[in-house]
Design an enzyme around this catalytic site. Structure first.
Site, PDB file in Angstrom:
ATOM      1  N   HIS A 168     -29.033 -17.029   1.104  1.00  0.00           N
ATOM      2  CA  HIS A 168     -28.533 -16.694  -0.235  1.00  0.00           C
ATOM      3  C   HIS A 168     -28.079 -17.932  -0.982  1.00  0.00           C
ATOM      4  O   HIS A 168     -27.487 -18.848  -0.405  1.00  0.00           O
ATOM      5  CB  HIS A 168     -27.423 -15.640  -0.178  1.00  0.00           C
ATOM      6  CG  HIS A 168     -26.143 -16.058   0.462  1.00  0.00           C
ATOM      7  ND1 HIS A 168     -25.089 -16.595  -0.262  1.00  0.00           N
ATOM      8  CD2 HIS A 168     -25.719 -15.996   1.743  1.00  0.00           C
ATOM      9  CE1 HIS A 168     -24.076 -16.832   0.557  1.00  0.00           C
ATOM     10  NE2 HIS A 168     -24.428 -16.490   1.777  1.00  0.00           N
ATOM     11  N   ASP A 196     -21.987 -22.414   2.574  1.00  0.00           N
ATOM     12  CA  ASP A 196     -22.298 -20.985   2.724  1.00  0.00           C
ATOM     13  C   ASP A 196     -22.764 -20.490   1.351  1.00  0.00           C
ATOM     14  O   ASP A 196     -21.927 -20.206   0.503  1.00  0.00           O
ATOM     15  CB  ASP A 196     -21.048 -20.239   3.199  1.00  0.00           C
ATOM     16  CG  ASP A 196     -21.199 -18.742   3.236  1.00  0.00           C
ATOM     17  OD1 ASP A 196     -22.340 -18.239   3.182  1.00  0.00           O
ATOM     18  OD2 ASP A 196     -20.158 -18.055   3.298  1.00  0.00           O
ATOM     19  N   GLU A 228     -25.443 -11.876  -2.221  1.00  0.00           N
ATOM     20  CA  GLU A 228     -24.952 -11.711  -0.860  1.00  0.00           C
ATOM     21  C   GLU A 228     -23.431 -11.706  -0.791  1.00  0.00           C
ATOM     22  O   GLU A 228     -22.833 -10.933  -0.031  1.00  0.00           O
ATOM     23  CB  GLU A 228     -25.511 -12.821   0.036  1.00  0.00           C
ATOM     24  CG  GLU A 228     -25.334 -12.574   1.539  1.00  0.00           C
ATOM     25  CD  GLU A 228     -23.991 -13.028   2.094  1.00  0.00           C
ATOM     26  OE1 GLU A 228     -23.676 -12.690   3.252  1.00  0.00           O
ATOM     27  OE2 GLU A 228     -23.254 -13.730   1.373  1.00  0.00           O
ATOM     28  N   ASP A 277     -27.905 -18.161   7.711  1.00  0.00           N
ATOM     29  CA  ASP A 277     -26.613 -18.186   7.019  1.00  0.00           C
ATOM     30  C   ASP A 277     -25.680 -19.061   7.852  1.00  0.00           C
ATOM     31  O   ASP A 277     -26.026 -19.483   8.959  1.00  0.00           O
ATOM     32  CB  ASP A 277     -26.073 -16.761   6.858  1.00  0.00           C
ATOM     33  CG  ASP A 277     -25.158 -16.605   5.650  1.00  0.00           C
ATOM     34  OD1 ASP A 277     -24.502 -17.597   5.263  1.00  0.00           O
ATOM     35  OD2 ASP A 277     -25.090 -15.493   5.100  1.00  0.00           O
ATOM     36  N   HIS A 311     -15.421 -20.374   3.137  1.00  0.00           N
ATOM     37  CA  HIS A 311     -14.795 -19.839   1.925  1.00  0.00           C
ATOM     38  C   HIS A 311     -13.664 -20.727   1.400  1.00  0.00           C
ATOM     39  O   HIS A 311     -12.864 -20.306   0.582  1.00  0.00           O
ATOM     40  CB  HIS A 311     -14.317 -18.396   2.113  1.00  0.00           C
ATOM     41  CG  HIS A 311     -15.440 -17.406   2.079  1.00  0.00           C
ATOM     42  ND1 HIS A 311     -15.329 -16.166   1.508  1.00  0.00           N
ATOM     43  CD2 HIS A 311     -16.714 -17.488   2.538  1.00  0.00           C
ATOM     44  CE1 HIS A 311     -16.471 -15.514   1.626  1.00  0.00           C
ATOM     45  NE2 HIS A 311     -17.329 -16.300   2.252  1.00  0.00           N
TER      46      HIS A 311
END
Length: 343
Positions: free
Chosen positions: A69, A186, A220, A240, A320
């Protein structure tokens, strides 16, 4: 296998610097289309905005899907405050304390851009007693524009409005000894990994065992990226980020093979094949269970697609937030992906 390292890092740097939070991916997808066509592969876009790259194989009896993604985390303008600052709502799940003092760009729907900074509402230790202890939440944070605005009306005159995207500076750094540091590894790192393999296949004139459709997802991070896939695909290998931390075995130098995440176990036969290929070819790899995670393959399964699915990826530290990996992990991931497609 010799991969074009500079090409991989150039693609990675280019797409990292192209803002693309979920739902705001048009610019980066134009680049994905260009990269695919430069390598001679056909490209098409779905109505949803996902991309499909067609790679012919030696055996037309099956079609394998490979997904990654290109959408990232971000934010949207929730409202304009009376003092001209912006309240925001997250797109996806960025860790809010990591946004404190981060640079950002606001994109208006009238095609204007403005720079700004995320701050807590108690940003100065010399003024606020709770500057260090105030919980970083959407309610306790705001975006301050790099414009002279003192009222809501001042900001509205800039044509900034509720629902405008706020994109976070990725702060990409690639060190001489191979460390890759940036927001949004990511999953833009995986997109670069896939293009590294595509260039390898192109340059060496190698065909995959079966037809391959590379699925580039644009939703995603909000859970429904590859809920739809073309019905000729029989299995999907999601590429991923690999998780690092606690009792997980993976490091930044490994390709991670995920046996199970919070959406459930991945296909046993596919996962076993990946492990056997990694072993037989002396790759640096780890097999792990990801405690809080789902992938585009998970979305495809939930969408009712009749497929098998597995998941691999380069180890990424501090997901994240401001993330870190290493080119060793990238190279091991490219090797495993190339092996899977040709065996």
């Amino acid at each position: 296998m010799n991969f074009d390292k500079q090409y991989v890092l150039d693609v990675l740097t280019d797409i990292l610097k192209t803002d693309s939070p979920s739902g705001f991916t048009h610019s980066v997808m134009q680049k994905i289309e260009t990269y695919a066509q430069e390598l001679g592969f056909a490209f098409e876009m779905t109505e949803k905005g996902n991309g499909i790259i067609m790679v012919p194989g030696t055996d037309n009896s099956r079609t394998i899907g490979v997904s990654a993604h290109v959408d990232t985390l971000g934010a949207m303008v929730r409202s304009i405050k009376s003092n001209g600052r912006l309240a925001f709502s997250r797109v996806g799940g960025p860790i809010l304390p990591t946004l404190d003092s981060e640079q950002c760009t606001v994109y208006t729907r009238t095609n204007k851009t403005y720079s700004g900074t995320f701050f807590s509402t108690s940003p100065a230790i010399h003024v606020y007693n709770d500057a260090a202890t105030l919980e970083r939440t959407e309610e306790n944070m705001e975006v301050i524009l790099d414009e002279i605005v003192k009222t809501k009306e001042d900001t509205e005159k800039l044509e900034i409005a509720n629902g405008d995207y706020i994109c976070i500076d990725p702060k990409t750094v690639i060190t001489e000894n191979g460390f890759i540091k940036s927001r949004f590894l990511d999953d833009k790192l995986s997109v670069a990994i896939i293009f590294g393999v595509l260039k390898y296949l192109h340059d060496e004139q190698i065909l995959p065992q079966y037809n391959v459709k590379v699925l580039i997802s644009t939703f995603e991070e909000v859970g429904h990226g590859m809920a739809y896939i073309p019905n000729d695909i029989s299995e999907v290998l999601a590429v991923d980020m690999g998780c690092i931390g606690k009792d997980l075995a993976c490091s930044e130098y490994d390709v991670s093979i995920c046996a199970k995440d919070s959406s459930g176990p991945y296909d046993y036969a596919m996962t076993t094949k990946l492990i056997e290929l990694a072993k037989a070819n002396d790759l640096q790899y780890a097999v792990d269970i990801y405690p809080s995670y789902s992938s585009d393959a998970s979305a495809a399964l939930r969408g009712g697609n009749n497929i098998r699915a597995a998941l691999i990826g380069s180890g990424v530290f501090a997901s994240h937030g401001y993330e870190r990996s290493h080119y060793q992990g990238v190279e091991n991931s490219m090797k495993l992906l190339a092996l899977y497609l040709t065996h």
